[in-house]
Structures are given as structure tokens and as C-alpha cells.
Motif scaffolding. Sequence first.
Motif, PDB file in Angstrom:
ATOM      1  N   LYS A  77      82.837  30.901  76.743  1.00 10.74           N
ATOM      2  CA  LYS A  77      82.129  32.184  77.316  1.00 10.74           C
ATOM      3  C   LYS A  77      81.087  32.756  76.467  1.00 10.74           C
ATOM      4  CE  LYS A  77      84.652  33.503  81.311  1.00 10.74           C
ATOM      5  NZ  LYS A  77      85.663  34.561  81.945  1.00 10.74           N
ATOM      6  N   THR A  78      81.513  32.825  75.152  1.00  6.48           N
ATOM      7  CA  THR A  78      80.953  33.468  74.021  1.00  6.48           C
ATOM      8  C   THR A  78      79.734  32.386  73.408  1.00  6.48           C
ATOM      9  OG1 THR A  78      82.779  34.713  73.249  1.00  6.48           O
ATOM     10  CG2 THR A  78      81.168  34.452  71.337  1.00  6.48           C
ATOM     11  N   ILE A  79      80.184  31.129  73.255  1.00 12.51           N
ATOM     12  CA  ILE A  79      79.167  30.164  72.951  1.00 12.51           C
ATOM     13  C   ILE A  79      77.968  29.913  73.920  1.00 12.51           C
ATOM     14  CG2 ILE A  79      78.758  27.591  72.564  1.00 12.51           C
ATOM     15  CD1 ILE A  79      81.843  27.540  71.752  1.00 12.51           C
ATOM     16  N   ALA A  80      78.386  29.946  75.180  1.00  5.76           N
ATOM     17  CA  ALA A  80      77.402  29.900  76.563  1.00  5.76           C
ATOM     18  C   ALA A  80      76.520  31.027  76.355  1.00  5.76           C
ATOM     19  CB  ALA A  80      78.230  29.675  77.594  1.00  5.76           C
ATOM     20  N   ALA A  81      76.895  32.182  76.135  1.00  4.65           N
ATOM     21  CA  ALA A  81      76.185  33.562  76.005  1.00  4.65           C
ATOM     22  C   ALA A  81      75.350  33.516  74.661  1.00  4.65           C
ATOM     23  CB  ALA A  81      77.006  34.922  76.142  1.00  4.65           C
ATOM     24  N   ASN A  82      75.725  32.994  73.603  1.00  2.89           N
ATOM     25  CA  ASN A  82      74.961  32.903  72.438  1.00  2.89           C
ATOM     26  C   ASN A  82      73.736  32.039  72.768  1.00  2.89           C
ATOM     27  OD1 ASN A  82      76.493  34.879  70.957  1.00  2.89           O
ATOM     28  ND2 ASN A  82      77.702  33.293  70.109  1.00  2.89           N
ATOM     29  N   ILE A  83      73.916  30.724  73.341  1.00  3.19           N
ATOM     30  CA  ILE A  83      72.970  29.933  73.518  1.00  3.19           C
ATOM     31  C   ILE A  83      71.696  30.542  74.415  1.00  3.19           C
ATOM     32  CG2 ILE A  83      72.426  27.959  74.711  1.00  3.19           C
ATOM     33  CD1 ILE A  83      75.371  26.736  73.869  1.00  3.19           C
ATOM     34  N   VAL A  84      72.111  31.275  75.477  1.00  2.93           N
ATOM     35  CA  VAL A  84      71.183  31.978  76.457  1.00  2.93           C
ATOM     36  C   VAL A  84      70.626  32.939  75.591  1.00  2.93           C
ATOM     37  CG1 VAL A  84      71.024  33.418  78.422  1.00  2.93           C
ATOM     38  CG2 VAL A  84      72.291  31.272  78.416  1.00  2.93           C
ATOM     39  N   LYS A  85      71.354  33.940  74.848  1.00  6.58           N
ATOM     40  CA  LYS A  85      70.723  35.043  73.954  1.00  6.58           C
ATOM     41  C   LYS A  85      69.832  34.526  73.071  1.00  6.58           C
ATOM     42  CE  LYS A  85      71.917  38.412  70.583  1.00  6.58           C
ATOM     43  NZ  LYS A  85      72.655  38.993  69.790  1.00  6.58           N
ATOM     44  N   LEU A  86      69.806  33.307  72.368  1.00 10.07           N
ATOM     45  CA  LEU A  86      68.967  32.864  71.428  1.00 10.07           C
ATOM     46  C   LEU A  86      67.912  31.944  71.972  1.00 10.07           C
ATOM     47  CD1 LEU A  86      71.820  32.146  68.721  1.00 10.07           C
ATOM     48  CD2 LEU A  86      70.008  33.968  68.855  1.00 10.07           C
ATOM     49  N   GLY A  87      67.978  31.560  73.301  1.00  9.90           N
ATOM     50  CA  GLY A  87      66.920  30.655  74.027  1.00  9.90           C
ATOM     51  C   GLY A  87      66.886  29.253  73.370  1.00  9.90           C
ATOM     52  N   ILE A  88      68.112  28.693  73.487  1.00 15.33           N
ATOM     53  CA  ILE A  88      68.267  27.246  72.950  1.00 15.33           C
ATOM     54  C   ILE A  88      68.932  26.320  74.029  1.00 15.33           C
ATOM     55  CG2 ILE A  88      67.769  28.015  70.310  1.00 15.33           C
ATOM     56  CD1 ILE A  88      70.931  27.853  70.097  1.00 15.33           C
ATOM     57  N   GLU A  89      68.747  26.775  75.080  1.00  7.47           N
ATOM     58  CA  GLU A  89      69.164  26.071  76.140  1.00  7.47           C
ATOM     59  C   GLU A  89      68.932  24.915  76.466  1.00  7.47           C
ATOM     60  OE1 GLU A  89      68.230  29.283  76.401  1.00  7.47           O
ATOM     61  OE2 GLU A  89      68.118  29.876  78.364  1.00  7.47           O
ATOM     62  N   ASP A  90      67.548  24.461  75.946  1.00  8.09           N
ATOM     63  CA  ASP A  90      67.102  23.061  76.188  1.00  8.09           C
ATOM     64  C   ASP A  90      67.650  22.242  75.162  1.00  8.09           C
ATOM     65  OD1 ASP A  90      65.911  24.533  74.310  1.00  8.09           O
ATOM     66  OD2 ASP A  90      64.090  23.420  74.307  1.00  8.09           O
ATOM     67  N   GLN A  91      68.261  22.680  73.854  1.00 11.33           N
ATOM     68  CA  GLN A  91      68.851  21.963  72.710  1.00 11.33           C
ATOM     69  C   GLN A  91      70.283  21.760  72.723  1.00 11.33           C
ATOM     70  OE1 GLN A  91      66.491  24.355  69.723  1.00 11.33           O
ATOM     71  NE2 GLN A  91      66.946  22.596  68.569  1.00 11.33           N
ATOM     72  N   CYS A  92      71.020  23.033  73.192  1.00 14.53           N
ATOM     73  CA  CYS A  92      72.539  23.191  72.804  1.00 14.53           C
ATOM     74  C   CYS A  92      73.214  23.378  74.088  1.00 14.53           C
ATOM     75  CB  CYS A  92      72.344  24.638  71.708  1.00 14.53           C
ATOM     76  SG  CYS A  92      73.977  24.592  71.161  1.00 14.53           S
ATOM     77  N   HIS A  93      74.224  22.743  74.215  1.00 11.65           N
ATOM     78  CA  HIS A  93      75.029  22.935  75.617  1.00 11.65           C
ATOM     79  C   HIS A  93      76.470  23.195  75.213  1.00 11.65           C
ATOM     80  CE1 HIS A  93      71.682  21.193  77.266  1.00 11.65           C
ATOM     81  NE2 HIS A  93      71.643  20.104  76.260  1.00 11.65           N
ATOM     82  N   ALA A  94      77.069  24.086  75.825  1.00 11.46           N
ATOM     83  CA  ALA A  94      78.515  24.573  75.543  1.00 11.46           C
ATOM     84  C   ALA A  94      79.280  23.842  76.706  1.00 11.46           C
ATOM     85  CB  ALA A  94      78.646  25.961  76.050  1.00 11.46           C
TER      86      ALA A  94
END
Length: 177
Positions: A77-94
Motif C-alpha cells: 500500500k505504501t509503494i502504491a501510494a508513493n507511485i501515485v504521489k510522485l506521478g510515476i504510474e506510467d513507469q513504475c508498478h507495485a
Amino acid sequence: MRVIAGKLGGQIFEAPKGHRTHPMSEKAKGALFSALGDIEELTVLDCFSGSGALAIEAASRGAANVIAIDHDINAYKTIAANIVKLGIEDQCHAVKANATGWSNRHPNTTFNIVLCDPPYDDIQYKVIRKLARHVAPSGIFVLSLPGKHETLKLEGLEVVQNKDYGDAQLVFYKKIG
């Protein structure tokens, strides 16, 4: 926690609550990415991801596709939230999975770089050996171990560098052939 360099350099992100993860020190993380050099457009697998710090750093430095795996629900959940917060959903997947299960479901998936920072109280040698199969030809496998720990031999990989940081060491392997 903080992103060291790249497009997200200096940005802050969260670590999972509790003591189930051991974030890599900023010094070791900086040395890891300095040793890897230019990773733009490469693919990265971050096993035992914890906060996603290594995956986030890789995405910040231009990796094309990064997968961050952790079996702990709070870490995921922390990883997924960090990815969204940082706006890198197009590059990084939890991915919420244990490393063995993920590896079994994706036996032929390979990456240019595989980062393996297992819990120091449970190194899981069998799992690490299995994860080595996900290194692409000429790819790199990086294993974080407690300081002064015996280097692990991995089939199809050769040790090219071993860096010691007191309470931690980074072992760099290269795919043979």
C-alpha cells in the motif's frame, strides 16, 4: 525518505510503518545507482521492495519500466501510494506478491537490472537463486546483504563488484553469456 537524483530528485515519500522493512541507507542507495550508471530506458525489477525506494529512484533516473514487489500488505500500500504521489504510474508498478510466487507466474520475464534487498533477518537464499533467472542477457543483478556476509554464488551470474558499507554490502553480478 527522499529521492536522491533524476527528475524527482529531492522529493519526499513515505516508508511503511513498523519494523518489517529495513530501508537501504541513502549512502548505499547513492552508491548503488552511481555504480549502475545510466539506466535510462532500461527495465528494473525491485524485489523485497519495502517502501519502493529503489524502484522510485530507478524511475526518477529514467528507467522505462519498473516493477516493485513486496508481499507485506502495508509495504504494498505504501509503494502504491508513493507511485501515485510522485506521478510515476506510467513507469513504475507495485505488485503485492511474494517473490517466489511472482517468479513462478513469470518464469520467462527478464529485466536489465534486478535489485534484491531481502530482509536481513531472513535472507531467503533459495528465493534469491530463483530471482536470478529474471536477469536479461548482459543484465545486472544487485544483492544487498548484511555487512561482512559471505557472497552468494548464483548460477549463470558472476560477481563483478562487491561494495561494503559497514552494516551493509552490495554485491553486483553480471549475467554470463
